[in-house]
Structures are given as structure tokens and as C-alpha cells.
Design a protein around this motif. Structure first.
Motif, PDB file in Angstrom:
ATOM      1  N   ASP A 149       0.831  -1.210   0.000  1.00 52.28           N
ATOM      2  CA  ASP A 149       0.000   0.000   0.000  1.00 52.28           C
ATOM      3  C   ASP A 149       0.869   1.265   0.000  1.00 52.28           C
ATOM      4  O   ASP A 149       0.702   2.162   0.802  1.00 52.28           O
ATOM      5  CB  ASP A 149      -0.947  -0.005   1.198  1.00 52.28           C
ATOM      6  CG  ASP A 149      -0.223  -0.072   2.529  1.00 52.28           C
ATOM      7  OD1 ASP A 149       0.960  -0.460   2.554  1.00 52.28           O
ATOM      8  OD2 ASP A 149      -0.843   0.267   3.558  1.00 52.28           O
ATOM      9  N   GLN A 196       0.885   3.695  -2.096  1.00 51.18           N
ATOM     10  CA  GLN A 196       0.255   4.859  -2.718  1.00 51.18           C
ATOM     11  C   GLN A 196       0.195   6.102  -1.834  1.00 51.18           C
ATOM     12  O   GLN A 196       0.471   7.199  -2.328  1.00 51.18           O
ATOM     13  CB  GLN A 196      -1.138   4.511  -3.261  1.00 51.18           C
ATOM     14  CG  GLN A 196      -1.116   3.499  -4.377  1.00 51.18           C
ATOM     15  CD  GLN A 196      -1.166   2.058  -3.899  1.00 51.18           C
ATOM     16  OE1 GLN A 196      -0.771   1.717  -2.787  1.00 51.18           O
ATOM     17  NE2 GLN A 196      -1.647   1.176  -4.762  1.00 51.18           N
ATOM     18  N   GLU A 227      -3.638  -1.794 -10.741  1.00 50.60           N
ATOM     19  CA  GLU A 227      -4.133  -0.663  -9.952  1.00 50.60           C
ATOM     20  C   GLU A 227      -2.987   0.233  -9.491  1.00 50.60           C
ATOM     21  O   GLU A 227      -3.144   1.456  -9.406  1.00 50.60           O
ATOM     22  CB  GLU A 227      -4.939  -1.153  -8.746  1.00 50.60           C
ATOM     23  CG  GLU A 227      -5.684  -0.047  -8.031  1.00 50.60           C
ATOM     24  CD  GLU A 227      -6.600   0.780  -8.941  1.00 50.60           C
ATOM     25  OE1 GLU A 227      -6.682   2.007  -8.711  1.00 50.60           O
ATOM     26  OE2 GLU A 227      -7.224   0.223  -9.861  1.00 50.60           O
ATOM     27  N   ARG A 237      -2.222   2.618 -12.299  1.00 46.94           N
ATOM     28  CA  ARG A 237      -3.282   3.636 -12.379  1.00 46.94           C
ATOM     29  C   ARG A 237      -3.075   4.711 -11.302  1.00 46.94           C
ATOM     30  O   ARG A 237      -3.120   5.899 -11.567  1.00 46.94           O
ATOM     31  CB  ARG A 237      -4.649   2.987 -12.220  1.00 46.94           C
ATOM     32  CG  ARG A 237      -5.823   3.935 -12.377  1.00 46.94           C
ATOM     33  CD  ARG A 237      -7.182   3.277 -12.172  1.00 46.94           C
ATOM     34  NE  ARG A 237      -7.314   1.904 -12.626  1.00 46.94           N
ATOM     35  CZ  ARG A 237      -7.485   1.530 -13.897  1.00 46.94           C
ATOM     36  NH1 ARG A 237      -7.548   2.439 -14.843  1.00 46.94           N
ATOM     37  NH2 ARG A 237      -7.618   0.259 -14.204  1.00 46.94           N
ATOM     38  N   THR A 238      -2.834   4.274 -10.072  1.00 49.46           N
ATOM     39  CA  THR A 238      -2.680   5.210  -8.954  1.00 49.46           C
ATOM     40  C   THR A 238      -1.408   6.035  -9.071  1.00 49.46           C
ATOM     41  O   THR A 238      -1.426   7.248  -8.838  1.00 49.46           O
ATOM     42  CB  THR A 238      -2.687   4.442  -7.620  1.00 49.46           C
ATOM     43  OG1 THR A 238      -3.909   3.704  -7.532  1.00 49.46           O
ATOM     44  CG2 THR A 238      -2.582   5.377  -6.444  1.00 49.46           C
ATOM     45  N   ALA A 282      -1.840   8.688 -11.676  1.00 48.43           N
ATOM     46  CA  ALA A 282      -2.736   9.745 -11.190  1.00 48.43           C
ATOM     47  C   ALA A 282      -2.036  10.656 -10.179  1.00 48.43           C
ATOM     48  O   ALA A 282      -2.388  11.833 -10.063  1.00 48.43           O
ATOM     49  CB  ALA A 282      -3.977   9.124 -10.560  1.00 48.43           C
ATOM     50  N   ARG A 283      -1.062  10.123  -9.460  1.00 47.33           N
ATOM     51  CA  ARG A 283      -0.340  10.918  -8.463  1.00 47.33           C
ATOM     52  C   ARG A 283       0.899  11.588  -9.069  1.00 47.33           C
ATOM     53  O   ARG A 283       1.744  12.112  -8.353  1.00 47.33           O
ATOM     54  CB  ARG A 283       0.060  10.049  -7.281  1.00 47.33           C
ATOM     55  CG  ARG A 283      -1.136   9.653  -6.423  1.00 47.33           C
ATOM     56  CD  ARG A 283      -0.685   8.751  -5.276  1.00 47.33           C
ATOM     57  NE  ARG A 283      -1.652   8.813  -4.200  1.00 47.33           N
ATOM     58  CZ  ARG A 283      -1.555   9.615  -3.149  1.00 47.33           C
ATOM     59  NH1 ARG A 283      -0.545  10.424  -3.015  1.00 47.33           N
ATOM     60  NH2 ARG A 283      -2.478   9.587  -2.219  1.00 47.33           N
TER      61      ARG A 283
END
Length: 135
Positions: free
Chosen positions: A58, A60, A85, A88-89, A92-93
């Protein structure tokens, strides 16, 4: 006022010099010889401002824009499909790229993650076995 990093000759446009180094230039470093962009080639102009190492699945909440995230895949070994995922994250960050050392914990990046990286212009890089994270 004294000179600071990124001060340079006036360009006439008055625009600041962007911080960081493009992913494509980072990959030219001698210590990264043999790396290859597996997907997201169109995003190799993303700028790297720092490095981070992924030790937990985790990650992110702890990533920052401009990071080149390095991993052996240890945190993903139980479920490599999590990489979809993760891509993707991270994109996006505004993370610069994901670099993965394949073979010890994760043998391959899922095709779906590579397709998504291409769509998002988010570089996913394969690190060869000789690359050390402390170089």
C-alpha cells in the motif's frame, strides 16, 4: 540576491527551468545500463525529482509527484495483478515512472498493466539483475 539551483542565463521568456531530469535521460545513466521501457514510452519526458523504494503493497499514500519508484516486486509477490491498480494510482499521483526488478519475486508484469501504462503514458521500466538500488 545570490544564485540558486536552476538559475541560468536569461532565456528572454521569463519561464523557470523545470526541476528534475526526464525519465529518458535517467535511463542513460551508466548504472542503469540494460534497463528497458516495457510500456509507457510516450511518458519518458516525465521528470524525475526523487527516488522512492517500494517495500509495502500500500505504497500509494507515501508516493510524491516526480518520484521514480523502484521495486523488486516483493510487496506484490502474492498478487502480481495488483500492479494494474498500482500503475493507475501512480500515474494519477504524477509519479514519474515505476522501475521493477523482475525475476526474484515477480516474473512478469501483467499484460493489462502494460496496456494501461501505454494508455496513460506512464513508463514501466524493467531493471536488470545487476542494478542495485543504492547506486
Amino acid at each position: 540576491m545570490g544564485k540558486v539551483a536552476n538559475d541560468g542565463p536569461a532565456s528572454g521568456a521569463g519561464l523557470p527551468t523545470p526541476l528534475g531530469v526526464p525519465v529518458r535521460e535517467v535511463l542513460r545513466a551508466a548504472v542503469l545500463e540494460g534497463c528497458r521501457v516495457m510500456a509507457g514510452e510516450s511518458g519518458t519526458d516525465r521528470r524525475v525529482t526523487r527516488l522512492n523504494v517500494m517495500e509495502v503493497p500500500d505504497i500509494q499514500p507515501w508516493v510524491r509527484p516526480g518520484e521514480l519508484l523502484l521495486t523488486t516486486g516483493y510487496a506484490l509477490r502474492e498478487d502480481p495483478d495488483q500492479i494494474v491498480e498500482l500503475v493507475r494510482t501512480l500515474a494519477a499521483r504524477d509519479v514519474a515512472a515505476l522501475a521493477v526488478k523482475l525475476g526474484r519475486y515477480v516474473d512478469e508484469i501483467p499484460v493489462e498493466a502494460l496496456r494501461l501504462a501505454d494508455e496513460l503514458g506512464f513508463p514501466v521500466i524493467e531493471l536488470p539483475p545487476h542494478v542495485s538500488f543504492d547506486d
